[in-house]
Write a protein that holds these residues in place. Structure first.
Motif, PDB file in Angstrom:
ATOM      1  N   PHE A 127      10.328   2.660   4.898  1.00 27.05           N
ATOM      2  CA  PHE A 127      10.044   3.871   4.130  1.00 27.05           C
ATOM      3  C   PHE A 127      10.533   5.115   4.867  1.00 27.05           C
ATOM      4  CE2 PHE A 127       6.994   0.697   2.865  1.00 27.05           C
ATOM      5  CZ  PHE A 127       6.877   0.846   1.482  1.00 27.05           C
ATOM      6  N   LYS A 128      11.014   6.070   4.094  1.00 24.09           N
ATOM      7  CA  LYS A 128      11.363   7.373   4.640  1.00 24.09           C
ATOM      8  C   LYS A 128      10.180   8.329   4.475  1.00 24.09           C
ATOM      9  CE  LYS A 128      16.338   7.035   3.715  1.00 24.09           C
ATOM     10  NZ  LYS A 128      17.492   7.646   3.000  1.00 24.09           N
ATOM     11  N   ASP A 129      10.153   9.332   5.328  1.00 26.99           N
ATOM     12  CA  ASP A 129       9.115  10.362   5.245  1.00 26.99           C
ATOM     13  C   ASP A 129       7.711   9.763   5.256  1.00 26.99           C
ATOM     14  OD1 ASP A 129      10.993  12.443   5.142  1.00 26.99           O
ATOM     15  OD2 ASP A 129      11.257  12.157   2.986  1.00 26.99           O
ATOM     16  N   LEU A 130       7.539   8.782   6.117  1.00 28.26           N
ATOM     17  CA  LEU A 130       6.236   8.153   6.343  1.00 28.26           C
ATOM     18  C   LEU A 130       5.960   8.238   7.842  1.00 28.26           C
ATOM     19  CD1 LEU A 130       3.747   6.403   5.824  1.00 28.26           C
ATOM     20  CD2 LEU A 130       5.262   4.412   5.677  1.00 28.26           C
ATOM     21  N   PHE A 131       4.873   8.900   8.200  1.00 23.91           N
ATOM     22  CA  PHE A 131       4.547   9.134   9.597  1.00 23.91           C
ATOM     23  C   PHE A 131       3.193   8.507   9.923  1.00 23.91           C
ATOM     24  CE2 PHE A 131       7.101  12.570   7.908  1.00 23.91           C
ATOM     25  CZ  PHE A 131       8.145  12.656   8.814  1.00 23.91           C
ATOM     26  N   PHE A 147       0.831  -1.208   0.000  1.00 29.53           N
ATOM     27  CA  PHE A 147       0.000   0.000   0.000  1.00 29.53           C
ATOM     28  C   PHE A 147       0.861   1.252   0.000  1.00 29.53           C
ATOM     29  CE2 PHE A 147      -2.360   3.057   2.882  1.00 29.53           C
ATOM     30  CZ  PHE A 147      -3.338   3.425   1.972  1.00 29.53           C
ATOM     31  N   PHE A 148       1.827   1.303   0.916  1.00 36.14           N
ATOM     32  CA  PHE A 148       2.707   2.471   0.988  1.00 36.14           C
ATOM     33  C   PHE A 148       3.579   2.582  -0.268  1.00 36.14           C
ATOM     34  CE2 PHE A 148       2.455   1.826   5.824  1.00 36.14           C
ATOM     35  CZ  PHE A 148       1.405   2.720   5.949  1.00 36.14           C
ATOM     36  N   LYS A 149       4.013   1.441  -0.788  1.00 35.76           N
ATOM     37  CA  LYS A 149       4.831   1.447  -2.008  1.00 35.76           C
ATOM     38  C   LYS A 149       4.040   2.012  -3.183  1.00 35.76           C
ATOM     39  CE  LYS A 149       6.107  -2.495  -3.918  1.00 35.76           C
ATOM     40  NZ  LYS A 149       6.852  -3.780  -4.117  1.00 35.76           N
ATOM     41  N   LYS A 150       2.762   1.662  -3.269  1.00 38.40           N
ATOM     42  CA  LYS A 150       1.923   2.168  -4.356  1.00 38.40           C
ATOM     43  C   LYS A 150       1.705   3.677  -4.231  1.00 38.40           C
ATOM     44  CE  LYS A 150      -2.363   1.368  -6.916  1.00 38.40           C
ATOM     45  NZ  LYS A 150      -2.660   2.784  -7.108  1.00 38.40           N
ATOM     46  N   ILE A 151       1.533   4.166  -3.007  1.00 36.13           N
ATOM     47  CA  ILE A 151       1.376   5.612  -2.817  1.00 36.13           C
ATOM     48  C   ILE A 151       2.619   6.332  -3.332  1.00 36.13           C
ATOM     49  CG2 ILE A 151       1.168   7.469  -1.120  1.00 36.13           C
ATOM     50  CD1 ILE A 151      -0.482   5.599   0.623  1.00 36.13           C
ATOM     51  N   ARG A 152       3.791   5.803  -3.000  1.00 38.45           N
ATOM     52  CA  ARG A 152       5.035   6.429  -3.445  1.00 38.45           C
ATOM     53  C   ARG A 152       5.154   6.385  -4.973  1.00 38.45           C
ATOM     54  NH1 ARG A 152       8.504   7.112   0.899  1.00 38.45           N
ATOM     55  NH2 ARG A 152       7.445   8.854   1.895  1.00 38.45           N
ATOM     56  N   LYS A 153       4.650   5.326  -5.570  1.00 42.12           N
ATOM     57  CA  LYS A 153       4.686   5.223  -7.029  1.00 42.12           C
ATOM     58  C   LYS A 153       3.733   6.232  -7.662  1.00 42.12           C
ATOM     59  CE  LYS A 153       3.853   2.020 -10.863  1.00 42.12           C
ATOM     60  NZ  LYS A 153       3.415   0.643 -11.250  1.00 42.12           N
ATOM     61  N   ASP A 154       2.514   6.337  -7.092  1.00 35.85           N
ATOM     62  CA  ASP A 154       1.509   7.244  -7.647  1.00 35.85           C
ATOM     63  C   ASP A 154       1.808   8.708  -7.345  1.00 35.85           C
ATOM     64  OD1 ASP A 154       0.194   5.012  -8.573  1.00 35.85           O
ATOM     65  OD2 ASP A 154      -1.298   4.972  -6.952  1.00 35.85           O
ATOM     66  N   PHE A 155       2.454   8.941  -6.202  1.00 34.71           N
ATOM     67  CA  PHE A 155       2.776  10.312  -5.779  1.00 34.71           C
ATOM     68  C   PHE A 155       4.264  10.377  -5.430  1.00 34.71           C
ATOM     69  CE2 PHE A 155      -1.623   9.353  -4.645  1.00 34.71           C
ATOM     70  CZ  PHE A 155      -2.309  10.409  -5.242  1.00 34.71           C
ATOM     71  N   PRO A 156       5.127  10.411  -6.449  1.00 37.03           N
ATOM     72  CA  PRO A 156       6.578  10.396  -6.215  1.00 37.03           C
ATOM     73  C   PRO A 156       7.020  11.552  -5.312  1.00 37.03           C
ATOM     74  CG  PRO A 156       6.074  10.041  -8.543  1.00 37.03           C
ATOM     75  CD  PRO A 156       4.793  10.447  -7.887  1.00 37.03           C
ATOM     76  N   ASP A 157       7.996  11.260  -4.460  1.00 36.61           N
ATOM     77  CA  ASP A 157       8.588  12.253  -3.559  1.00 36.61           C
ATOM     78  C   ASP A 157       7.572  12.825  -2.566  1.00 36.61           C
ATOM     79  OD1 ASP A 157      10.917  13.565  -2.682  1.00 36.61           O
ATOM     80  OD2 ASP A 157      10.296  15.410  -3.681  1.00 36.61           O
ATOM     81  N   SER A 158       6.500  12.076  -2.316  1.00 38.07           N
ATOM     82  CA  SER A 158       5.481  12.558  -1.371  1.00 38.07           C
ATOM     83  C   SER A 158       5.898  12.280   0.068  1.00 38.07           C
ATOM     84  CB  SER A 158       4.140  11.882  -1.649  1.00 38.07           C
ATOM     85  OG  SER A 158       4.246  10.475  -1.496  1.00 38.07           O
ATOM     86  N   ILE A 159       5.272  12.992   0.967  1.00 44.02           N
ATOM     87  CA  ILE A 159       5.354  12.713   2.403  1.00 44.02           C
ATOM     88  C   ILE A 159       4.022  12.078   2.791  1.00 44.02           C
ATOM     89  CG2 ILE A 159       5.517  13.736   4.708  1.00 44.02           C
ATOM     90  CD1 ILE A 159       7.147  16.018   3.356  1.00 44.02           C
ATOM     91  N   ILE A 160       4.073  10.908   3.404  1.00 44.33           N
ATOM     92  CA  ILE A 160       2.852  10.173   3.731  1.00 44.33           C
ATOM     93  C   ILE A 160       2.555  10.301   5.217  1.00 44.33           C
ATOM     94  CG2 ILE A 160       1.690   7.929   3.693  1.00 44.33           C
ATOM     95  CD1 ILE A 160       3.731   7.090   1.508  1.00 44.33           C
ATOM     96  N   ILE A 161       1.320  10.677   5.517  1.00 44.88           N
ATOM     97  CA  ILE A 161       0.846  10.681   6.910  1.00 44.88           C
ATOM     98  C   ILE A 161      -0.330   9.712   6.989  1.00 44.88           C
ATOM     99  CG2 ILE A 161      -0.154  12.024   8.788  1.00 44.88           C
ATOM    100  CD1 ILE A 161       1.295  14.468   7.695  1.00 44.88           C
TER     101      ILE A 161
END
Length: 283
Positions: free
Chosen positions: A108-112, A72-86
């Motif tokens: 993951f980095k920048d995942l809170f 799930f988190f990997k897909k978010i990073r793919k769909d929204f490159p360089d994003s910060i996930i909360i």
């Protein structure tokens, strides 16, 4: 400027229209029925109730697992490159889901992650509070945003009345003695989230029309809810008459916006048909 992406679980019952509008990413939890594992959101609530009518058994539920969170988190990073996930998660006191998210997040980095200590509409209230903050200040510092969200977690208040004692009994959530007494006296328990745990805080007697109004009055007397927004949660089977009356009460008590949320398959396995709940954030 790096984009902040919010995520949560299906147990928030966040309406799809809101998730899509605000790009909130939702990972499904699980419903196990008749030995088969279904993703929450891929099984209609009516199928659950039909299954109960046939078998007098209710499905069980389970958390999103570590692998699913990782994907799930990997897909978010793919769909929204360089994003910060909360990620704003389902209460850790009632599910292993949040702990599984923590394990997956280690890669993951920048995942809170924020434990909302709430479920269904109470969790949606926290997520939508975060959405509002981001819309007002798109360039907000992520640390500051997280601090603001976390400050509202203990102020998110959820109270709900399960729709069926039969459903609670079938799920082993009430004793036979309590079930018989409750059924004879038409008693309905009020369930609230107290420090992230589901607790029965009071009991109501009567039909759901009267009980829903009593709950609304008691809820507003107990909590100083922000009048900008209130959420109402229902499981299939709650009458339109009740919905109309509760909406009227929200208008009469000064709420600018009220939103009805249908309980999904996962939450409905705990509430039964015809359940009603209220959620909002205290000022």
């Amino acid at each position: 400027m790096r984009r902040i992406i919010l995520s949560t679980e299906s147990g928030a019952d966040l309406p799809e229209v809101l998730a899509d509008k605000h790009d909130v990413q939702v990972v499904p939890m699980h419903v196990i029925m008749d030995g088969q594992d279904y993703l929450d959101g891929h099984l209609s609530v009516n199928e659950i109730y039909d299954f109960y009518e046939r078998t007098k058994k209710i499905p069980s539920t389970s958390a999103t697992n570590v692998h699913e969170y990782h994907e799930f988190f990997k897909k978010i990073r793919k769909d929204f490159p360089d994003s910060i996930i909360i990620h704003i998660g389902y209460t850790s006191k009632a599910s292993a889901s949040f702990q599984n998210a923590l394990i997956a997040a280690e890669d993951f980095k920048d995942l809170f992650l924020i434990d909302a200590l709430n479920v269904t509409g109470g969790l949606t209230a926290v997520v939508m509070y975060a959405v509002t903050l981001l819309e007002k200040e798109p360039s907000i510092d992520p640390v500051h945003l997280i601090e603001k969200i976390e400050s509202k977690v203990p102020k998110s208040r959820l109270a709900f009345i399960p729709g069926s004692l039969d459903f609670l009994k079938a799920g082993g959530r009430v004793s036979n003695l309590a079930y018989l007494g409750g059924a004879l006296l038409k008693i309905k328990p009020c369930i609230e989230l107290v420090e992230g745990k589901l607790v029965s805080t009071r009991k109501y007697r009567g039909n759901m029309n009267n009980v829903a109004e009593k709950l609304m009055r008691d809820y507003l007397n107990q909590y100083d809810i922000d009048r900008q927004q209130i959420y109402f949660i229902y499981s299939i089977g709650l009458s339109e008459t009740i919905k109309q009356r509760i909406t009227e009460m929200a208008n009469e008590t000064g709420f600018e916006n009220s939103t009805w949320i249908q309980a999904g398959a996962m939450i409905s396995t705990h509430s039964g048909p015809g359940g009603f709940g209220i959620a909002g954030i205290e000022v």
